[in-house]
Scaffold this active site. Structure first.
Site, mmCIF file in Angstrom:
data_model
loop_
_atom_site.group_PDB
_atom_site.id
_atom_site.type_symbol
_atom_site.label_atom_id
_atom_site.label_comp_id
_atom_site.label_asym_id
_atom_site.label_seq_id
_atom_site.Cartn_x
_atom_site.Cartn_y
_atom_site.Cartn_z
ATOM 1 N N ASP A 61 0.860 -1.187 0.000
ATOM 2 C CA ASP A 61 0.000 0.000 0.000
ATOM 3 C C ASP A 61 0.900 1.241 0.000
ATOM 4 O OD1 ASP A 61 -3.270 0.280 1.011
ATOM 5 O OD2 ASP A 61 -1.996 2.064 0.842
ATOM 6 N N ARG A 191 -19.318 -8.526 0.735
ATOM 7 C CA ARG A 191 -20.138 -7.573 1.477
ATOM 8 C C ARG A 191 -19.388 -7.156 2.735
ATOM 9 N NH1 ARG A 191 -24.816 -11.303 2.948
ATOM 10 N NH2 ARG A 191 -23.049 -12.736 2.863
ATOM 11 N N GLY A 299 -26.446 2.370 1.004
ATOM 12 C CA GLY A 299 -25.223 3.186 1.065
ATOM 13 C C GLY A 299 -24.039 2.301 0.740
ATOM 14 N N CYS A 302 -19.878 0.783 -2.724
ATOM 15 C CA CYS A 302 -20.019 0.144 -4.034
ATOM 16 C C CYS A 302 -21.293 0.480 -4.802
ATOM 17 C CB CYS A 302 -19.852 -1.357 -3.879
ATOM 18 S SG CYS A 302 -18.153 -1.762 -3.462
ATOM 19 N N ARG A 372 -19.115 5.418 4.280
ATOM 20 C CA ARG A 372 -19.218 5.874 2.883
ATOM 21 C C ARG A 372 -20.655 5.760 2.375
ATOM 22 N NH1 ARG A 372 -14.049 2.851 0.166
ATOM 23 N NH2 ARG A 372 -14.751 1.171 1.541
#
Ligand code: UDX
Ligand code: UDX
Length: 479
Positions: A61, A191, A299, A302, A372
């Site tokens: 990362d 998920r 929400g 994705c 998000r």
């Protein structure tokens, strides 16, 4: 166990113990995949550790802080079961983390890209700058002494894998596609809140490869053999079909939810019970019982992003994707409509103009710390604008967990009951277990006005005692 694991990690940091993680031996062969995961977000950081059950994995990362957190054995976000599999991977010396793409890519023969593909604010188009950057970083490190498969796991518009392939060919004219490198599409269907479960027990694994690239096919089959050996289906298709499959899946799921929510609005008006309706509907094998729960709108990182990207793809290709647009627009307005509805109940039914409300849950769903596109991000500011005073209790966003809270002009409660003391009502936004098991009589006692507005239909109507209960798609119950 945990102490040993932390010792291993600290020992590695101070340098007198550098575990090999199986990468030193350079027997990188098609038979023996070694994985580098570029991007350790919600997707990369589930994919890597889960794959470390079977293969050597290095997580990469460009966020130094995130890598340091991971090297200390800590997990940068909430995902049930993730910490355990990361620790197991480290103890088995099959999982490590670095900011150095070179170190990871040159020691692996599968480089899996899991970087973000956020929406362009104006057009909704997927921003592929991180994908291209990661692909360039990988291209620089590809070796001519072994074949490397570049796998795009991030959700990308149709045609992106071919662009990545061209980008690599242009960056490395010394390498030959099909001999030294290949590109594959491998979308994820994880998920949040149950991502480890979803990864280890997939409904299906979808991979897109170029039909001529036999090495890509062989390597990907080897990579997913631990899953196909257990009977999980592996679909190998072409690059474009694999890329579109991800958008198609998320669109159909989001469409389903907007359809359920519209039917829920109707059900309220005609005095039906949406929970009973959807139970009966779900018994139809063609529809199925899952994903039929009415809520305040979907929400997450994705559905909103991927439906916008699909809408853009329709416009760009001159195809009528009006259902995508309607799904997006209805879902957006639903979050505002929920705030309207809550204030309408307080102002009209209880004649309280500036209510003091307890709010339960702000994440976009239970089981995650992800805010998000959470409905709360619309509903809370709207309620404040309309004059409500709010005290929020969320199992993860409170003073005990130290997560950075949104800077709303609200109070943050420590627990359910102190949050509700003397309030004009309580509002459920997220289906956390804590709220499902709430004692409604104690709650009614604690509130100034015994009122519960439940935007997740957590309770059966026959459970309701001593409290005024408003929910979705069902009649209101006054006890
Ligand atoms: C992302 C995409 O949003 C999703 O569409 C795709 O299906 C999978 O990857 P997510 O894991 O939620 O999902 O993204 P995010 O949580 O933003 O994590 C991306 C990670 O990649 C971040 O940790 C970021 O620091 C890292 N990154 C980004 C890199 O390491 N290099 C880059 O060039 C860009
Ligand atoms: C989704 C897809 O399910 C997953 O396959 C994809 O890889 C990423 O996007 P995620 O967004 O993490 O996963 O969670 P999901 O459980 O699908 O919920 C999405 C939203 O729909 C949440 O806001 C949730 O509250 C809402 N939802 C879900 C409902 O309102 N009702 C339901 O019945 C199910």
């Amino acid at each position: 166990m945990k102490k040993l694991f932390l010792y291993l990690f600290y020992a590695q940091i101070v340098g007198f113990y550098t575990p090999s993680f199986g990468f030193d031996d350079n027997n990188i062969t098609l038979e023996n995949p070694k994985l580098s995961i570029i991007g350790t977000g919600y997707v990369g950081l589930v994919t890597g550790p889960c794959m470390a059950e079977y293969f050597d994995v290095i997580g990469v990362d460009n966020n130094k802080e995130r890598i340091e957190t991971l090297q200390q054995g800590k997990v940068p976000f909430y995902e049930p079961g993730l910490e355990e599999i990361i620790q197991q991977g480290a103890l088995n010396q099959r999982l490590s983390f670095t900011t150095n793409t070179k170190e990871a890519v040159e020691k692996s023969n599968i480089a899996m890209v899991c970087v973000g593909t956020p929406s362009n604010d104006q057009t909704g188009e997927a921003d592929l700058s991180y994908i291209y950057q990661a692909s360039k970083d990988i291209a620089q490190e590809l070796r001519d002494d072994h074949y490397t498969l570049v796998v795009i796991k991030s959700t990308v518009p149709v045609g992106t894998c071919e662009e990545v392939s061209n980008l690599i060919e242009n960056a490395r004219p010394d390498l030959k596609k099909g001999i030294h490198f290949g590109v594959a599409s491998n979308p994820e269907f994880l998920r949040e809140g149950c991502a480890v479960e979803d990864f280890m027990h997939p409904d299906r694994i979808v991979v897109g490869v170029e039909s001529v690239d036999e090495k890509a096919k062989a390597l990907i089959q080897k990579l997913y053999q631990p899953f196909t050996d257990k009977g999980y289906p592996l679909v190998i298709t072409d690059l474009r079909s694999s890329e579109l499959c991800k958008y198609a899946s998320n669109f159909l799921l989001a469409l389903r939810l907007s359809a359920v929510n519209q039917l829920s609005d109707l059900s309220s008006k005609v005095d039906a019970n949406i929970e009973e309706v959807m139970q009966s509907v779900g018994l139809d094998k063609r529809i199925g019982p899952l994903f039929l729960k009415s809520g305040p709108g979907y929400g997450g990182s994705c559905f909103p992003k991927d439906t916008l990207a699909l809408d853009y793809m329709g416009k760009k290709n001159g195809v009528n994707l009006s259902l995508v647009k309607e799904t997006i627009d209805y879902n957006t307005q639903r979050k505002f409509a929920m705030a309207e509805r809550v204030m309408g109940i307080l102002n009209k039914d209880f004649n309280v103009q500036t209510p003091n409300l307890a709010v339960f849950g702000i994440t976009f769903k239970a089981g995650t710390d992800d805010l998000r596109e959470a409905p709360a991000l619309t509903i809370i500011p709207e309620l404040l604008k309309k004059g409500a005073h709010l005290t929020i209790y969320d199992p993860l966003y409170n003073n005990k967990t130290g997560l950075k809270k949104p800077d709303w002009a609200v109070e943050w409660g420590e627990d359910l009951y102190t949050t509700t003391k003397g309030k004009d009502g309580a509002l459920i936004l997220t289906e956390w277990e804590d709220f499902k098991t709430m004692n409604l009589e104690a709650l009614a006692e604690n509130l100034k006005t015994p009122l519960l507005i439940d935007l997740r239909n957590l309770f059966d109507l026959n459970q309701i005692k001593k409290i005024n209960y408003y929910s979705l798609g069902r009649k209101n119950v006054f006890n």
